[in-house]
Design an enzyme around this catalytic site. Sequence first.
Site, PDB file in Angstrom:
ATOM      1  N   PHE A 172     -12.896  82.170 120.770  1.00 54.02           N
ATOM      2  CA  PHE A 172     -13.921  83.098 121.266  1.00 54.02           C
ATOM      3  C   PHE A 172     -14.291  82.602 122.668  1.00 54.02           C
ATOM      4  CE2 PHE A 172     -18.242  85.080 119.681  1.00 54.02           C
ATOM      5  CZ  PHE A 172     -18.163  86.012 120.704  1.00 54.02           C
ATOM      6  N   CYS A 217      -7.002  69.522 108.694  1.00 55.57           N
ATOM      7  CA  CYS A 217      -8.060  69.705 109.690  1.00 55.57           C
ATOM      8  C   CYS A 217      -9.318  68.907 109.367  1.00 55.57           C
ATOM      9  CB  CYS A 217      -8.394  71.193 109.709  1.00 55.57           C
ATOM     10  SG  CYS A 217      -9.687  71.575 110.854  1.00 55.57           S
ATOM     11  N   ARG A 226      -4.878  72.845 122.757  1.00 50.97           N
ATOM     12  CA  ARG A 226      -5.355  73.681 121.654  1.00 50.97           C
ATOM     13  C   ARG A 226      -6.877  73.618 121.530  1.00 50.97           C
ATOM     14  NH1 ARG A 226      -6.057  73.706 115.983  1.00 50.97           N
ATOM     15  NH2 ARG A 226      -5.222  75.664 115.208  1.00 50.97           N
ATOM     16  N   GLU A 258     -12.667  76.708  83.430  1.00 55.10           N
ATOM     17  CA  GLU A 258     -12.061  77.588  82.422  1.00 55.10           C
ATOM     18  C   GLU A 258     -10.715  78.149  82.918  1.00 55.10           C
ATOM     19  OE1 GLU A 258     -14.282  81.045  80.008  1.00 55.10           O
ATOM     20  OE2 GLU A 258     -13.658  81.661  81.996  1.00 55.10           O
TER      21      GLU A 258
HETATM   22  P1  IMP Z   1      -2.774  74.769 106.396  1.00 50.67           P
HETATM   23  O1  IMP Z   1      -1.884  75.936 106.111  1.00 50.67           O
HETATM   24  O2  IMP Z   1      -3.953  74.697 105.496  1.00 50.67           O
HETATM   25  O3  IMP Z   1      -2.009  73.476 106.432  1.00 50.67           O
HETATM   26  O4  IMP Z   1      -3.392  75.013 107.862  1.00 50.67           O
HETATM   27  C1  IMP Z   1      -2.595  75.244 108.991  1.00 50.67           C
HETATM   28  C2  IMP Z   1      -3.473  75.645 110.139  1.00 50.67           C
HETATM   29  O5  IMP Z   1      -4.368  74.567 110.481  1.00 50.67           O
HETATM   30  C3  IMP Z   1      -2.757  75.922 111.437  1.00 50.67           C
HETATM   31  O6  IMP Z   1      -2.170  77.201 111.496  1.00 50.67           O
HETATM   32  C4  IMP Z   1      -3.863  75.743 112.467  1.00 50.67           C
HETATM   33  O7  IMP Z   1      -4.657  76.875 112.615  1.00 50.67           O
HETATM   34  C5  IMP Z   1      -4.709  74.654 111.865  1.00 50.67           C
HETATM   35  N1  IMP Z   1      -4.441  73.315 112.469  1.00 50.67           N
HETATM   36  C6  IMP Z   1      -3.281  72.792 112.888  1.00 50.67           C
HETATM   37  N2  IMP Z   1      -3.441  71.512 113.320  1.00 50.67           N
HETATM   38  C7  IMP Z   1      -4.747  71.241 113.190  1.00 50.67           C
HETATM   39  C8  IMP Z   1      -5.537  70.091 113.465  1.00 50.67           C
HETATM   40  O8  IMP Z   1      -5.060  69.036 113.876  1.00 50.67           O
HETATM   41  N3  IMP Z   1      -6.870  70.237 113.237  1.00 50.67           N
HETATM   42  C9  IMP Z   1      -7.416  71.382 112.763  1.00 50.67           C
HETATM   43  N4  IMP Z   1      -6.713  72.463 112.433  1.00 50.67           N
HETATM   44  C10 IMP Z   1      -5.384  72.402 112.650  1.00 50.67           C
END
Ligand code: IMP
Length: 499
Positions: A266, A318, A417, A484
Site C-alpha cells: 500500500f 514469516c 521486498r 472434534e
Molecule cells: P507460505 O505459502 O505460507 O510458505 O507463504 C509464502 C509467502 O510468504 C510468500 O508468497 C510471501 O508473500 C511471503 N514471504 C516470503 N518470504 C518471506 C519472509 O521472509 N518474511 C515474510 N513473508 C515472506
Amino acid sequence: MAKFFKEESRTFNEYLLVPGLSTKKNTPENIDLTTPLVKYSKGKKPSLSLKLPMVSAIMQSVSDNNMAIALAKEGGISFIFGSQAIESQAEMIRKVKRYKAGFVVSDSNIKPDSSLEELLTLIEKTGHSTVAVTDNGLSNGKLKGLITSRDYRINKVDLKDPVSKYMTPINKLICANVKDDLSRCNDIIWDHKLNTLPVIDDKGNLVYMVFRKDYESHKENPNELLDDDKRFIVGAGINTRDYKERVPALIEAGVDVLCIDSSEGFTEYQKDTIAWIKKHYKNMKVGAGNIVDAEGFKYLADCGADFIKIGIGGGSICITRETKGIGRGQATSVIEVAKARDEYYKKTGYYIPICSDGGIVYDHHITLALAMGADFVMLGRYFARFEESPSSLINFNGSYYKEYWGEGSTRARNWQRYDLGGKGGFKFEEGVDSYVPYAGKLKDNVLTTVSKIKSTMANCGANNLKEFRKKARLTVVSATSIVEGGAHDVVVKHNKGAE
Ligand code: IMP
C-alpha cells in the site's frame, strides 16, 4: 484516536464450509477450476487465465525455471524470483519460453573418442542410459551417434574402448528435423518402433531429443498453460527499485506477466512502478501487493494493477507480525478484500482478480480461500517440498527434507521486498531459514490437492469457482470443535496427519 477494526483477525483454520445440495451434475469431471489471472472488463474475457487456481511464490527457494515448467504443465504459473541479478532472472524466463513440451535439450552427451568408462560415469551422474554422441560432447554439437545400455555388455567389453566402437552411428539412426512438430515426431517414433528420437538441424547439429515416455506424459497434461506459440506461460517478480532496468530485460526474455513483490504494497512506490510499466509497455500485465484491507485494494486498483495480492505476516516462514507488529489474519483479509473487489466491479465494470498469498497449511485452506472470494492462491511452503523446487534435498536421520527460506531472512537478503525508500539495505530479519518434509513430485501432490478441492466444491453444489463463491456457506468454529475435526479418542495406527 486510532481506528479499531470491529471484527477479529481470523485465520483459515477458524472456518469450515457447510454443505449445500449436491446435484448429480456436481461430479469431479464436471468441475472446472479455471480462473482469471488478470483484470478484464465486463462482458470481455481476461487475456490470461489459470486452469489451476494456484501460483508459486516469488521466492529463491520456490520459483525457478524448473518449478515454472512443472507448474505450467498442471495449469498454474510460477513467478520467478526477482531477488537475483537481472540477467540470471531473464535467463530463467528464457529457459521456460524455450522449453518445448515433449522436446528436451539433451543432458547426457559424450564425444565419440571418450571411453566406455567415462560413459558409465556420465550415466551414473545423470541417471539416463541413453546418451547422445556429438563431435564436441555438447548438447548442440554435430550428432555422430547414439549409445544406450543395450549396445554393450559391461562384462564382455574393454572399458577403455571408445564409445564410437559401440554406438549406433548417425548413418543408421532415424532422426527428425527441427522443423517437425511434436505430432510428426510421435509418428516417426511409432513407425520405427523407437524409444528415443534425436532432432537435428539442417547442418546435422543436435537440437533436441524426443522420448516416447515424455510424449505420453505430455498427453497426460490436458491443463498445460500455453501461449499462442505453444510455449509455457511464465511470470516474474519485480521490485520497486530497479524496475526500469529489470522490466525491459524480462519482457525481452518473453515473460508473460509481472508481479511487484513486496511485503507491504500500500505504497506510492507501487503506484510509480505500475505507472512506469503501463507508460512504456501498455499491454504488459502487472500484479501488485500485498495489502490486507479494502483501502489497500482500492488504492492499487486505481493505480492500474492487473491483479492484487493479499497477505501480510501469514507466511509459514514469516516473522513480520512478531518483529513489527503489523499484518492481519489471512481469512479476514481475504473476506474484506473480496467484498471490495466485487464493489469495484459493480462500480467500474472492471474485475480485478485477487490472490490470497501465504498461510496455506492444509489443502482445505486453499478451498476456504477460494470460497471466501480469492480468485487464486500463492503458495511457498507447499511448492518448496517438491522435487522441482530449487533448494537442496537433505537426509535427516533417515527422513528427507527440502530447504525453505524466507525472502526476508539473512539467507535471501531481499531488502527490496521491504523497501521504504531512503538508502535501502538489509536491516533486520522478517523471515526464517527452515526445512520442510520432502513430498515428491509436484504433479502427484497437485492432483491430490485438486481432488480435495473438487470434492468440497461438489459438497457445496458448485461446478466452477464463480458458482462456488456464490453458494459457499461458511461458519466460524470454536476452539473445542477444532479438536472434534481431527481423529480423536482413538489410538491412530499410522499417524500421517492432515495435509
Ligand atoms: P507460505 O505459502 O505460507 O510458505 O507463504 C509464502 C509467502 O510468504 C510468500 O508468497 C510471501 O508473500 C511471503 N514471504 C516470503 N518470504 C518471506 C519472509 O521472509 N518474511 C515474510 N513473508 C515472506
